[in-house]
Design a protein around this motif. Structure first.
Motif, PDB file in Angstrom:
ATOM      1  N   UNK A 191       0.852  -1.206   0.000  1.00  0.00           N
ATOM      2  CA  UNK A 191       0.000   0.000   0.000  1.00  0.00           C
ATOM      3  C   UNK A 191       0.877   1.241   0.000  1.00  0.00           C
ATOM      4  N   UNK A 192       0.508   2.226  -0.831  1.00  0.00           N
ATOM      5  CA  UNK A 192       1.183   3.519  -0.854  1.00  0.00           C
ATOM      6  C   UNK A 192       0.177   4.618  -0.542  1.00  0.00           C
ATOM      7  N   UNK A 193       0.475   5.471   0.432  1.00  0.00           N
ATOM      8  CA  UNK A 193      -0.420   6.578   0.765  1.00  0.00           C
ATOM      9  C   UNK A 193       0.412   7.820   1.096  1.00  0.00           C
ATOM     10  N   UNK A 194      -0.243   8.993   1.010  1.00  0.00           N
ATOM     11  CA  UNK A 194       0.399  10.257   1.422  1.00  0.00           C
ATOM     12  C   UNK A 194      -0.428  10.827   2.568  1.00  0.00           C
ATOM     13  N   UNK A 195       0.215  11.055   3.718  1.00  0.00           N
ATOM     14  CA  UNK A 195      -0.483  11.481   4.932  1.00  0.00           C
ATOM     15  C   UNK A 195      -0.091  12.926   5.251  1.00  0.00           C
ATOM     16  N   UNK A 196      -1.073  13.807   5.484  1.00  0.00           N
ATOM     17  CA  UNK A 196      -0.739  15.211   5.785  1.00  0.00           C
ATOM     18  C   UNK A 196       0.190  15.337   6.983  1.00  0.00           C
ATOM     19  N   UNK A 197       1.152  16.246   6.875  1.00  0.00           N
ATOM     20  CA  UNK A 197       2.118  16.454   7.964  1.00  0.00           C
ATOM     21  C   UNK A 197       1.423  16.846   9.258  1.00  0.00           C
ATOM     22  N   UNK A 198       0.356  17.634   9.152  1.00  0.00           N
ATOM     23  CA  UNK A 198      -0.368  18.093  10.354  1.00  0.00           C
ATOM     24  C   UNK A 198      -0.884  16.902  11.170  1.00  0.00           C
ATOM     25  N   UNK A 199      -1.421  15.903  10.472  1.00  0.00           N
ATOM     26  CA  UNK A 199      -1.942  14.720  11.169  1.00  0.00           C
ATOM     27  C   UNK A 199      -0.810  13.954  11.840  1.00  0.00           C
ATOM     28  N   UNK A 200       0.324  13.843  11.166  1.00  0.00           N
ATOM     29  CA  UNK A 200       1.455  13.093  11.709  1.00  0.00           C
ATOM     30  C   UNK A 200       2.071  13.809  12.908  1.00  0.00           C
ATOM     31  N   UNK A 201       2.078  15.143  12.870  1.00  0.00           N
ATOM     32  CA  UNK A 201       2.579  15.893  14.021  1.00  0.00           C
ATOM     33  C   UNK A 201       1.648  15.696  15.230  1.00  0.00           C
ATOM     34  N   UNK A 202       0.357  15.544  14.943  1.00  0.00           N
ATOM     35  CA  UNK A 202      -0.612  15.261  16.005  1.00  0.00           C
ATOM     36  C   UNK A 202      -0.362  13.869  16.598  1.00  0.00           C
ATOM     37  N   UNK A 203      -0.029  12.901  15.735  1.00  0.00           N
ATOM     38  CA  UNK A 203       0.295  11.545  16.198  1.00  0.00           C
ATOM     39  C   UNK A 203       1.523  11.580  17.113  1.00  0.00           C
ATOM     40  N   UNK A 204       2.580  12.313  16.697  1.00  0.00           N
ATOM     41  CA  UNK A 204       3.788  12.435  17.522  1.00  0.00           C
ATOM     42  C   UNK A 204       3.443  13.057  18.879  1.00  0.00           C
TER      43      UNK A 204
END
Length: 375
Positions: A191-204
């Motif tokens: 699977x290949x996906x592109x995840x918004x940086x804002x969401x990933x910063x929220x995960x961190x």
């Protein structure tokens, strides 16, 4: 709705979900947190900004089920002031009645009917990995995303899930970070996906605030995918984010395969030399020179500006290959050094017109590529 829970549980839950409930003038209800309770279940706290949704479960007692929304900031600020004792919360019409020891408060709220639904993602196919490894790996790439919205696909991190590995990559066209972590999955499909940086910063952020007892027993983060959403599950918390549509560029083709010069250098020495050179780089260009003279086992970091002067630092280094040099943006070099977890840094150079690569001496699963400043 009538529930009770410990102050600490509610405070932590609100801290987890409250960050994305910002000042939304167009849809004021998005400034609220939804509290949802059902018999036989936990108390759920839910927030969304229509791009990201966060749901966390809080331990407590449910006397009467229901759902209601309250402004996230005022509720969180108030709960954090209460003593760490049992809090009773009851809904009466459009008011939340809150009692804790000698504190009694009424907070105005709104019905949950107008609150947007957080998308459901099927939990059949999963990918999972160690949560601490993932947090560290994600931090090593997410900083390199583009802040411009002209190419939306570059404003997110590319995730390539395959049977054994998750490869993450981010680029803003001037530099590129790529990191690989081991994963477990129950599918053969890639699977290949592109995840918004804002969401990933929220995960961190959420991983950072969760306590050990709130994580899964196996200390993993689990990913589930749909056509246009990704779900992250961390203990009692779920984060749903939309995916960025579009094709991520074939970034592999810019990573040099055959370098002509390789330097191994002490990380601390390089960091100091680059910071010194940065003081004398040209404003707006941020250029510094990295030179690797042949057969001298030294690296020269230098810069010059008509306004401030010039700087040359010679560093002991293990050099192999031919005489070489490259001009790069010092800010990008510092970002790379700060994200490489190794005492020795390897710099690989082809020539002054080709990207150079930075990596750790014993860290084959992280690469950082910097485009040259062409003279």
């Amino acid at each position: 709705m009538k529930i009770s829970s410990l102050q600490e549980n509610l405070k932590n839950g609100l801290f987890i979900v409250g960050h994305i409930a910002g000042k939304n003038a167009n849809l004021p209800i998005l400034n609220n947190v939804m509290i949802k309770s059902s018999h036989g279940g936990d108390i759920k706290l839910i927030t969304t900004d229509l791009e990201i949704g966060i749901v966390t479960r809080v331990r407590g007692k449910i006397e009467k089920e229901g759902e209601f929304t309250i402004e996230a900031k005022i509720l969180s600020d108030y709960i954090s002031l209460l003593p760490n004792q049992k809090i009773d919360l009851e809904i009466d019409k459009n008011n939340a009645l809150i009692k804790c020891e000698n504190y009694k408060t009424i907070i105005k709220g709104e019905s949950a009917e107008e609150y947007p639904l957080v998308p459901e993602v099927e939990k059949e196919v999963y990918f999972k990995t160690n949560i601490n490894n993932f947090k560290k790996a994600l931090s090593q790439v997410v900083f390199a995303v583009s802040v411009s919205e002209t190419r939306m696909e570059l404003s997110g991190v590319f995730f390539n899930f395959n049977k054994k590995e998750l490869i993450m990559a981010a680029t803003d066209s001037y530099r590129l970070a790529e990191k690989t972590v081991n994963i477990e999955t129950n599918t053969e499909e890639e699977k290949n996906v592109i995840i918004p940086a804002k969401a990933l910063q929220e995960v961190i952020r959420i991983i950072s605030v969760l306590k050990n007892e709130e994580l899964n027993e196996d200390n993993n983060i689990t990913f589930y995918l749909s056509d246009n959403q990704i779900l992250f599950t961390i203990g009692n918390t779920e984060i749903v984010s939309r995916l960025i549509e579009g094709q991520y560029p074939d970034y592999k083709q810019i990573i040099p395969v055959n370098c002509k010069t390789k330097a191994k250098i002490n990380r601390g020495d390089l960091l100091r030399a680059v910071k010194a050179a940065a003081l004398f780089s040209k404003t707006g260009i941020n250029d510094i020179n990295l030179d690797f003279p042949e057969n001298q086992n030294k690296m020269i970091v230098s810069s010059a500006s008509g306004q401030t002067g010039e700087n040359i630092t010679e560093l002991d280094a293990k050099i192999s290959g031919q005489d070489n040099g490259i001009v790069v943006n010092y800010k990008y070099v510092l970002d790379g050094i700060n994200n490489i977890d190794s005492e020795k840094i390897i710099i690989e150079v082809v020539d002054g017109n080709t990207p150079c690569v930075l990596k750790g001496e014993n860290n084959g699963n992280y690469s950082y590529v910097i485009m040259p400043i062409k003279q």
